[in-house]
Design an enzyme around this catalytic site. Structure first.
Site, PDB file in Angstrom:
ATOM      1  N   CYS A  24      -2.667   8.763   2.473  1.00 22.90           N
ATOM      2  CA  CYS A  24      -2.397   8.245   1.133  1.00 22.90           C
ATOM      3  C   CYS A  24      -3.571   8.526   0.205  1.00 22.90           C
ATOM      4  O   CYS A  24      -3.399   8.580  -1.019  1.00 22.90           O
ATOM      5  CB  CYS A  24      -2.088   6.750   1.185  1.00 22.90           C
ATOM      6  N   GLU A  46       0.874  -1.176   0.000  1.00 23.47           N
ATOM      7  CA  GLU A  46       0.000   0.000   0.000  1.00 23.47           C
ATOM      8  C   GLU A  46       0.908   1.221   0.000  1.00 23.47           C
ATOM      9  O   GLU A  46       1.404   1.641   1.044  1.00 23.47           O
ATOM     10  CB  GLU A  46      -0.917  -0.005   1.232  1.00 23.47           C
TER      11      GLU A  46
END
Length: 503
Positions: A292, A258
């Site tokens: 993110c 990720e």
């Protein structure tokens, strides 16, 4: 200050961490709020990683034999402990990561939610029954525990991302080894204490089922290199992913990555601009732009660009910046001074590329001294430059115009990252095209909501330089197990597949 926040020392004590746990070590943990030292932790020598992984392997041999619904009971108990400690753990997230208190509490709620999801999952680790072409045969798919799972987490979600991995791994039959960010290890120690309470109530779990390694990047690399750890879940920058992935691949391990995001919103002429502004502001400045899934690019139809830009400038001018534990604060500090310098440098480069900057200055008045507090920045760009294509982990929102929806999609997809995306439109054709195979190339694609704030029910992750990993909900659990295809012959014959005859 919010009553729930108290002070950092009291918060640590209420979570079960005393002075012996947070003093006497070489790793200084500093709050981004005011750079005060919250603790000095002892680091694990890299030479002891092998001992940690061996203990995890021993725990795996016992834990995999425990029925999955029973494994789910441990996660249920952990969820109960989180509910009782939500206020304290949420406050500690704020002290250590700089999040405003509602976001700190929201992160713990995310942990509770994934525990609930995982408990239900413990009775739904389903395989398939598959039609066999051979008479008298049954073919099926079985999912088995895979082994210890290594979790390398980032500072910006210091506990939630670990919980996605830990809750699912545990019900799937796997031990967990956690290497938290060296910037936010106190929240990891607090989670270890809370899970320890759940383990004590559970009663018969193997020792070393969940271990925590405190230290720097050398520990993460050693974990990635270990053949005793078949799955590595790593969250962080694309640079970090490029370092981890080849190491895991070299030993044929499995990576769940990720990594970076450079998320965009397309705002169409039919959009509800009032709703869009609310979504833009939260998505672009929440967590001080350090998610993110932060909104970093705004692609706006030329006919509404000036109107939307004016609305956003007005909203940005009123954003309260300050101590993240104070009521009313919406913008806390960046994680450190280096992040502030990176933001300033990106804005200077954007100016040189023709950008017009609103905001982005350092804030010194009305904020705690020592921390890095920045005004969120709006930057109107003439085109999507290399600076815009590069993720800067700070509250910078680049605005660009488009005239044709196909052009907007091209701009949206023309970046190396592919995590989250969204469109604001009341036009069904635009919405459906955005979600189609010819639309957004991201792992997350939303209509009339922002790119951040994902629920745990869906699989989380992205494409391209975001790494391709999937965590949390849906069928992401399959990454933590090994698939076995099995065929049973209950006939008295031995036919071969594909009509092959032999002898």
């Amino acid at each position: 200050m919010n009553d729930i926040a108290m002070d950092a020392k009291t918060t640590l004590e209420r979570l079960g961490l005393d002075a012996a746990d947070v003093t006497g070590g070489s790793l200084k943990v500093m709050s981004p709020i005011d750079r005060r030292v919250l603790g000095e932790l002892r680091e694990l020598p890299v030479g002891e990683v092998g001992t940690v992984t061996a203990r995890a392997l021993a725990a795996f041999r016992a834990w995999r034999a425990v029925p999955a619904p029973r494994r789910g009971e441990l996660v249920r108990l952990f969820g109960e402990e989180l509910r009782m400690a939500k206020g304290d753990l949420g406050a500690l997230v704020s002290w250590e990561a700089g999040k405003i208190i509602s976001e700190g509490l929201g992160e713990v709620q995310e942990m509770i939610d994934i525990c609930d999801f995982a408990v239900g999952l413990s009775r739904q680790l389903y395989g398939l029954t598959i039609a066999s072409e051979r008479p008298g045969h049954r073919m099926m798919e079985i999912w088995h525990p895979i082994g210890p799972v290594g979790v390398i987490s980032a500072f910006n979600f210091p506990v939630a991302v670990w919980s996605w991995n830990a809750a699912i791994s545990l019900v799937c039959g796997n031990p967990v080894i956690w290497k938290p960010s060296e910037r936010t290890p106190l929240t990891a120690l607090a989670c270890r204490e809370l899970l320890g309470r759940a383990l004590a109530r559970f009663g018969d779990a193997p020792e070393d089922l969940v271990q925590t390694m405190i230290g720097g990047a050398d520990l993460g690399r050693a974990l990635a290199e270990s053949r005793d750890v078949p799955v590595i879940s790593a969250t962080g920058s694309t640079r970090m992913g490029r370092a981890v992935a080849p190491v895991v691949a070299a030993r044929f391990g499995k990576c769940i990555l990720e990594l970076g995001g450079n998320n965009a919103m397309i705002v169409c002429p039919s959009a509800d601009l009032e709703m869009a502004v609310r979504a833009i502001v939260f998505s672009a400045v929440g967590t001080a732009g350090q998610r993110c899934t932060t909104l970093r690019r705004l692609i706006v139809h030329s006919s509404i660009m000036d109107d939307l830009a004016a609305r956003l400038r007005a909203a940005y001018a009123e954003l309260p910046i300050g101590h993240p534990l104070d009521e009313g604060t919406l913008i806390g500090p960046l994680i450190d001074g280096e992040a502030g310098n990176a933001m300033t440098a990106a804005l200077e480069t954007a100016k040189a590329e023709g950008g017009s900057v609103f905001g982005g200055a350092r804030v010194g008045d009305g904020v705690p001294s020592g921390g890095t507090y920045m005004q969120p920045a709006l930057v109107e760009m003439p085109h999507q430059s290399e600076t815009v294509k590069t993720e800067t982990f700070a509250p910078i929102l680049y605005m660009m115009r488009y005239d044709d929806f196909a052009e907007a999609l091209e701009i949206q997809n023309d970046v190396p990252q592919g995590l989250s995306s969204c469109v604001f439109t009341l036009n069904m054709r635009e919405a459906e095209r955005f979600l189609s195979m010819n639309g957004s190339d991201c792992g997350i694609a939303n209509v009339n909501i922002g790119p951040s704030g994902a629920e745990i029910g869906g699989a989380f992750g992205g494409e391209k330089e975001t790494g391709g990993g999937r965590e949390s909900g849906s069928d992401a659990w399959k990454s933590y197990m090994r698939r076995q295809t099995s065929t049973v012959n209950y006939s008295a014959e031995l036919p071969l597949a594909q009509g092959v005859r032999f002898g």
